[in-house]
Structure formats: C-alpha cells, structure tokens
Scaffold this motif. Sequence first.
Motif, PDB file in Angstrom:
ATOM      1  N   PRO A  82     -79.772 -70.276 -22.033  1.00 56.79           N
ATOM      2  CA  PRO A  82     -80.691 -69.331 -21.195  1.00 56.79           C
ATOM      3  C   PRO A  82     -80.326 -68.866 -19.918  1.00 56.79           C
ATOM      4  O   PRO A  82     -79.015 -69.236 -19.330  1.00 56.79           O
ATOM      5  CB  PRO A  82     -81.764 -70.504 -20.903  1.00 56.79           C
ATOM      6  N   TYR A  83     -80.852 -67.819 -19.456  1.00 57.13           N
ATOM      7  CA  TYR A  83     -80.671 -67.367 -18.272  1.00 57.13           C
ATOM      8  C   TYR A  83     -80.465 -68.244 -17.034  1.00 57.13           C
ATOM      9  O   TYR A  83     -80.982 -69.142 -16.883  1.00 57.13           O
ATOM     10  CB  TYR A  83     -81.749 -66.408 -17.897  1.00 57.13           C
ATOM     11  N   CYS A  84     -79.274 -67.928 -16.597  1.00 57.67           N
ATOM     12  CA  CYS A  84     -78.943 -68.610 -15.242  1.00 57.67           C
ATOM     13  C   CYS A  84     -78.695 -67.595 -14.118  1.00 57.67           C
ATOM     14  O   CYS A  84     -77.750 -66.631 -14.253  1.00 57.67           O
ATOM     15  CB  CYS A  84     -77.764 -69.482 -15.288  1.00 57.67           C
ATOM     16  N   HIS A  85     -79.592 -67.642 -12.975  1.00 59.55           N
ATOM     17  CA  HIS A  85     -79.070 -66.771 -11.658  1.00 59.55           C
ATOM     18  C   HIS A  85     -77.603 -67.274 -11.311  1.00 59.55           C
ATOM     19  O   HIS A  85     -76.944 -68.066 -11.738  1.00 59.55           O
ATOM     20  CB  HIS A  85     -80.131 -67.123 -10.682  1.00 59.55           C
ATOM     21  N   VAL A  86     -77.009 -66.242 -10.254  1.00 62.36           N
ATOM     22  CA  VAL A  86     -75.698 -66.448 -10.172  1.00 62.36           C
ATOM     23  C   VAL A  86     -75.440 -67.823  -9.418  1.00 62.36           C
ATOM     24  O   VAL A  86     -76.294 -68.594  -8.937  1.00 62.36           O
ATOM     25  CB  VAL A  86     -75.251 -65.468  -8.961  1.00 62.36           C
ATOM     26  N   THR A  87     -74.273 -68.441  -9.488  1.00 62.05           N
ATOM     27  CA  THR A  87     -73.651 -69.347  -8.893  1.00 62.05           C
ATOM     28  C   THR A  87     -73.539 -69.050  -7.179  1.00 62.05           C
ATOM     29  O   THR A  87     -72.277 -68.332  -7.109  1.00 62.05           O
ATOM     30  CB  THR A  87     -72.424 -69.801  -9.494  1.00 62.05           C
ATOM     31  N   GLY A  88     -74.299 -69.127  -6.731  1.00 61.77           N
ATOM     32  CA  GLY A  88     -74.412 -68.865  -5.215  1.00 61.77           C
ATOM     33  C   GLY A  88     -75.571 -69.028  -4.500  1.00 61.77           C
ATOM     34  O   GLY A  88     -76.598 -69.670  -5.155  1.00 61.77           O
ATOM     35  N   GLY A  89     -75.653 -68.815  -2.993  1.00 67.74           N
ATOM     36  CA  GLY A  89     -76.812 -69.502  -2.403  1.00 67.74           C
ATOM     37  C   GLY A  89     -76.954 -71.007  -2.238  1.00 67.74           C
ATOM     38  O   GLY A  89     -77.996 -71.806  -2.095  1.00 67.74           O
ATOM     39  N   SER A  90     -75.909 -71.799  -2.750  1.00 64.73           N
ATOM     40  CA  SER A  90     -75.867 -73.179  -2.932  1.00 64.73           C
ATOM     41  C   SER A  90     -77.038 -73.686  -3.592  1.00 64.73           C
ATOM     42  O   SER A  90     -77.645 -74.604  -3.221  1.00 64.73           O
ATOM     43  CB  SER A  90     -76.030 -73.769  -1.492  1.00 64.73           C
ATOM     44  N   ARG A  91     -77.188 -73.158  -4.912  1.00 67.00           N
ATOM     45  CA  ARG A  91     -78.261 -73.321  -5.498  1.00 67.00           C
ATOM     46  C   ARG A  91     -77.982 -74.026  -6.826  1.00 67.00           C
ATOM     47  O   ARG A  91     -78.856 -74.799  -7.380  1.00 67.00           O
ATOM     48  CB  ARG A  91     -78.959 -72.017  -6.244  1.00 67.00           C
ATOM     49  N   VAL A  92     -76.943 -74.203  -7.354  1.00 71.39           N
ATOM     50  CA  VAL A  92     -76.596 -74.492  -8.870  1.00 71.39           C
ATOM     51  C   VAL A  92     -76.582 -76.174  -9.003  1.00 71.39           C
ATOM     52  O   VAL A  92     -77.438 -76.496 -10.074  1.00 71.39           O
ATOM     53  CB  VAL A  92     -75.034 -74.003  -9.364  1.00 71.39           C
ATOM     54  N   THR A  93     -76.175 -76.854  -8.116  1.00 72.29           N
ATOM     55  CA  THR A  93     -76.252 -78.422  -8.259  1.00 72.29           C
ATOM     56  C   THR A  93     -77.594 -78.464  -8.251  1.00 72.29           C
ATOM     57  O   THR A  93     -78.360 -79.612  -9.136  1.00 72.29           O
ATOM     58  CB  THR A  93     -75.648 -79.342  -7.368  1.00 72.29           C
TER      59      THR A  93
END
Lengths: 763, 83
Positions: free
Chosen positions: A515-526
Amino acid sequence: MCATRNAYRWVGSRPVRPDGLEKVTGAAKYGADFTLPGALYGKVLRSPHAHARILSIDTERAAALPGVKAVITGADLPDHPFEYSGPERLALNFWHITRNILAREKALYEGHAVAAVAATSASIARRALALIEVDYEPLPHVIDVERAMAKDAPLLFEDMFTRGVEPPPTEPSNISKRVCFEMGDVKAGFADADEIVERHFRTAPVHQAYIEPQACLAQWQGGKGEIWTSSQGHFAVRNLTARLTGMTIGDLKVNPAEIGGGFGGKTVVYLEPVALVLSRLSGHPVRMSMSREEVFKATGPTSGASMTIKIGVCRDGTMRAAEAILRYQSGAFPGSPVMNGCMCAFAPYSIANQRTIGYDVVSNRPKAAAYRAPGSPISAFAVESTIDIAAKTIGMDPLEFRRLNAARIGTRMVYGPQLAHGGYVETIDALRDHPGYQAPLGPNQGRGVASGYWFNGGGDSGATVSVNADGTLTIATGSPDIGGTRASMAIMAAETLGIDYHRIRSEVADTQTVPYCHVTGGSRVTYATGLAVIDACKKVIDDMRARAALLRDVDVERVAWENGHAVPAVDAAGGKIAEFEPLSFQEIAAKFSATGGPIAATGTVNAGGQAPGFSTQFCDVEVDPETGRVSILRFVAAQDAGRAIHPSYVEGQIQGGVVQGIGWALNEEYIYDEASGTMSNPGFLDYRVPVSSDVPMIEPIVVEVPNPNHPYGVKGVGEVSICPPMAAIANAVADAVGRRMQELPMSPPRILHALNHRQDPEL
Amino acid sequence: MSVRVVLSTGTGLERTGGCKEFEIEARTMRELVRKMDQRFPGLGAWLEEETAVAINGEIHDTVHFQPLPENAEVFFLPKIEAG
C-alpha cells in the motif's frame, strides 16, 4: 547514551542492522546500479546562463547523429495549467514543476535543464548534446535574496504578484508570497520589556550533499512505465512522474533502490520523467545519472536567507515579546520553507506576544528543495543567536534563560494551538547535568548553547506482514530505509507479536506490491509506518487466535495472545476460562494451510497525534586568531526521541544532524560569480562538507519522554538535531573571542575579518 | 457538542471573508468540515486537501474519522513539508 531503561524485550535493543552486510560489501544496489538489455544512456543539456530567454531549440543535428535514439525538449512533456494545489506550505504548481524538469520559455538558472538525449553510449550522448543549438537571449540576473526583493530587481516572472498581501499588489515582483503569524500584543510586549535586542542575520544556501547523485533507469513498454530509482519515496516519484508525463498512476511501477543519502533533497523528481519520455520515444530502456556538478547546479539546495530578529526581555529573565522577519530564497520557482521557519522560530519558548513574517523570494538559483527540518534550522540560527545575546544582556546563564522561558504542555504556539507534548525542558536538564557544561575553557575557547524545534510527521502509510510456514515473518512497506527503518519496523513487529527479532525479514517493496506510503521524510516513518506495521501485526494475532481456537476446539474468545503464544484467556479475577496446551507462533504458522490458508495482513493508517521533537545542544570551540579557523572541541546534543526503538540509529541521527549543522555553520555555501551568475564551487573540493578530522565524537544524549499516542512512545528523531548547531557554534565563537558572527558560514576569512575590524567585545 | 474552530495563516481565510474563528456543533471532523462547507461552499474540500488540524494541540491530517472531544479547540494549520 540512553537516559532511561524500559521493560520491553526488543524495543530499545540494538540488533545488527539488517542492511549492513550488503552496504559494506558493495552488494547493495543504488540508483545507478540498475540496467536492462539494450539500455540507452540519457544525458541532459543545461543552460550556461543564469537567466535567458529561450528563442529556439534546434535538435535536428543531434537527432541525426548515429547512435542517438531520441532527443526531447520541454515541448515533449505535457504542459499544465498555472494553479497552486496542495497545502499552502508546498503550494505545488505543475506549471512550475514541468518547467523545472525541462525549461520552456526561459532558462532561470545556470544548470537549468533545456533538452535531453538518449544514445547507445555515454560519449555519443555527450556529442549529441553539443549538436543541440539553443538560441538564448541573455537577461539580467539576480542571485542575492535582498537584491531580488528590491523594486528594480530583474524579474524572473513578469506576471508574479505577491500572494498573501492585502490589497493585492499592482506591480509584479520576485516576492512570490508573504505569510504572517501573530499572537498577543507585540507592541505592548516590547513596551513592557526592560531590554530589547534586535539583530540582522544571513545564511547561505547549502546543499543536502548526499553522497549518491540522482540516478534512475526507466522503461516504457506496452503502454506502461517502470522505473528503478533512488529516492525518499518511490510512491511520490510515481505520482509526480505520472502527472508530469500525462499517464495514469496505475500504469507506472516504481522500484525502490537503496538510497545514498537524501536529507529531504530526494523527495522531488528531476530525471525520472525525462528518462521515461526518452524511453517511450526511443523504444529502449534509458539510464540516467547526474554528475556531482549537475547535482550542485540543478538540484535543490535549501534556502539562503536574510533575517531580522527582535526580542524584548525583562531583567527577571522572561521574554515579553518577539518578532522575526524572514526572507527565504526559493530558487528559480516559488516554494521555500519560509512558512516552516515562521512556525518554528520561537516554538521552543513561551512568549505571549509574537509575530513572525515570512517572504518567499525567487532568484536565479536552482529551485530549493527540502533539507532536514526544512526552514527550521535557518530561523533557529537567527533566533537562538539573539536569545544568547538577550541572556548575556541580563547576565543569565543561557541554559537557565532557556529553561525559564521554555515551552511546556499548554504553551500557546504562534501558529495557533497549544503545545500538546513536553520534552523540551528535559533536554535542557540533560545538558545542565552534563559534567562538560561546567568544565573550564582555555584561551580563545568558548562555549555555546542552542535549542531547536521540529514538528515531526505522521500521515499515510501502509504495510503488509506475511507469516511463513517455518514461523518466520516478512514485513513489506513502501518506506525507503534511510535511517534504519527496516530494523525499527522489525523490532516493533517482534515486540507486538512476541517473537524473535531475528526471525523477521523487513523489506522495502515496489509501488505495485504494497500500500501507499508517503515519503521517508519529516521524521515520520518509525511513527507512521510503524503504526501500520503494528496494526497489521495485531490483525495477524487476531487471525492466529482464531486458528488456535480451531486447533484446540475452543471458542476464540477463550484464546488470548501472550509472548508469542496462543494461551488460555483469563477472567477478571485472573482465572483461566479455558484449558488447553498453548500453541506457539511457529506451531500455528506450520498449520496455516489446514486452518484456512496463508496468514497475512495489511495495515494502513493516516497517522495523527505525532509529537514534536526538541533538541538542546552545547559545544566548545577554539578559534585560531591567526587563521580564523574554528575547531570544534566538544559537542553534546540532547534530543527527545519519545522512545528510542533502536538507540544506535537514534544516536546516529543525532550525530548526523549535528555534523551537517557544523558544515552549515563553518564552511558550506554556494559561491557565485557575480558577473555571470554562475556557481564557482560545484564540487566537493570547493564546496567543503565536514570530514572526520573536522569533528570530535558527537556525544548524543537520548532523552525519552514517551508519546502517549504511540504504543511504544515513538516521536520522530531524524531532523531536529540539525536545528541548533549553527547558533550553538556562533554563540561559542562569541564566547571565545567576543565577536558576534551574524552571517553563515563562519569561514576563516569571515572570522578573520571580524577579529581584525572590530576592537570592542560583542555579546 | 460545541467546538471552537480557528483558521490559522494560510488555511483559507480568503474563503471566509477573513473570518477566522467559529463555534461549531460537531462530534467528528467529518461533521465539522461538512458544516464549514455549508457555511462557506467549497471550503470543506479545500480544508480536507490542503490543511492539517490540531485538536487540543494534537496534530493530525484533516481526516473524517477523527472524533472531537466536548469543547475541543480545533486549529486548521498549513500542512508541514517533509525533509
């Protein structure tokens, strides 16, 4: 160093990174490593002018060169209506974006892409570029942000009228937008203050300086496209490329390569649409990669800026009013991170009366792209320097001054809401308690303190988890692993399921698989992708409980999940409500076929409730009065991580952000030849990033104030560490030699000039 | 259930004639955005696409499912760029 301990088995542990072996042996595949049979070499012709009207482009001779299979210009991409879309901060305008990919009416900066070729060899492609005839009409250029704002400045767009101004201006300018945030009574606040400090600051544009240049492989086949590329978000690459090339999203597959650094700069596209169109026209796959010179000249650095900061302070140490006027370069097209700069500027502090005004300004430079906490480090340099002066003015220790004025839960932010999460005071206290903070200093040595704020991110993410017959688990997400997220996803899955971390394989999968994932940025992934993984794991647990009930002939309500096993559930008094032999995760996995088929689940979230990050840092420097060189003697950085899922990665993020901040502070800058508007230092020999011998071991202190909105307390950790270093170093230099450096970089010539041209010590 | 709604800089003030504060009866973000759209046609879709929201300080995307506590303070904010 980790400030706290926790009761988890896997969360907070430090297993070996799953991608480490491939990366240190060279087996990992990056953007330029991919190829296909018959692949062509794509090359881009770039403008030698800082500003020029394109009167004509003649590609006939290039196209006739043997070995050349396709030549394109901007006219080969669909045009787009002029309209801003998406959030105001981003204000995407595809009329601008397609012109940045390939210029149309004008070349707006040196290095601006004008045409592209695909040929059977790189040398033929280069010869073909030389045969493309572009008739330019050179125009006056403007590089500096303040000059670009002047009424008589050369205009990049004759029809650009500043947005955000009432009434709307009647004259065009290079100021694309004005934003203003305000609360309280700023005038009365300054009137109440005992001391007012007002200073002007400048920062240079700096590049993200990722080691891996942009590179991709694209193939058009049967009306569909496929791309292999290194990026911070292959879903973002897919969506942008599909829009720019006029195709549907579902017809484009993007495969993620490993990424050799991005830091925000790989959240946008440059080569991918060009390579895909070249492939469509030539009938061959097309490989493209940038040289380092192209990376510097044609991809986004972050903004340079001019800033005026004013702070009113009382002798008891309280800040009564603050104002920031921020002027950020956006490069050749609108879209600097000035709004973030406005929102973050005074965010660490409780100041009742505040105003932040931002100007987004175009000039003849490459379009700015995101860079680690976009916008916040720039305003932090100016604000934290001014705060240091304010603390000294009233004779207060800079950490105590910050602590007295610190934002806490309930503090009103200038952008409206109250702060919902703490963590800032704890970073200050971590430094107050550090033995180095009171250590004596030698001649020409000084100590500086600074803080920083970043929002951290949430948003859309998805993940799939699949249970294998031997009880191993495969996790697949669409979040490129930049800062160790393969490991953090696996750790959270192991903790949730109660299984061994080492039995989990964590993968980054292509756009057609997960499924869609927004970018790895903004300190968001974890945080966000981690919530999707946890969501999927909980679904697997529910499924496994049902299968265990089937295998043990009990109702599913009588089956609980504990430490990786299906066990008898208990009632409120703690008594078992069923009697059966527990079944392990592995035992249930082995029976997947007989109990209903493959065991797998998908988790999808739009994650909100992310908590902001605070960092406070101090450094000791020594200034060489003969050469102006600043040596960093010690650097201690405390940062609130919420909860460190893998502390080594968190420490690495802190150290990496600080090192980039040291480069930003001391050496890095785009140097332009004023007459031609061309960049003089497009390579790592002349654009100097810190090397190991420039920095001491950065000492990270991981503060843990858990985020209650995440099962394991996660906040983001990737960005805020880059916010304080520039001011911390400037404050240390002022402490060392009595010279207040208000322009970055604080390179040896600038330091020497400051030492040699002022006699009186400055705060 | 009444909530206080505030539009921050860059979140559609031009669509409300400059009016930035509202009292709205709503239990979810879906209901709130729908009522804002009834008052200012077209504003709802714009808020969904282009803003984030802080509900009692907790920042979320502007999504339908988010519940609104009694007397909540709801700020629409510019979405933040990733770095």
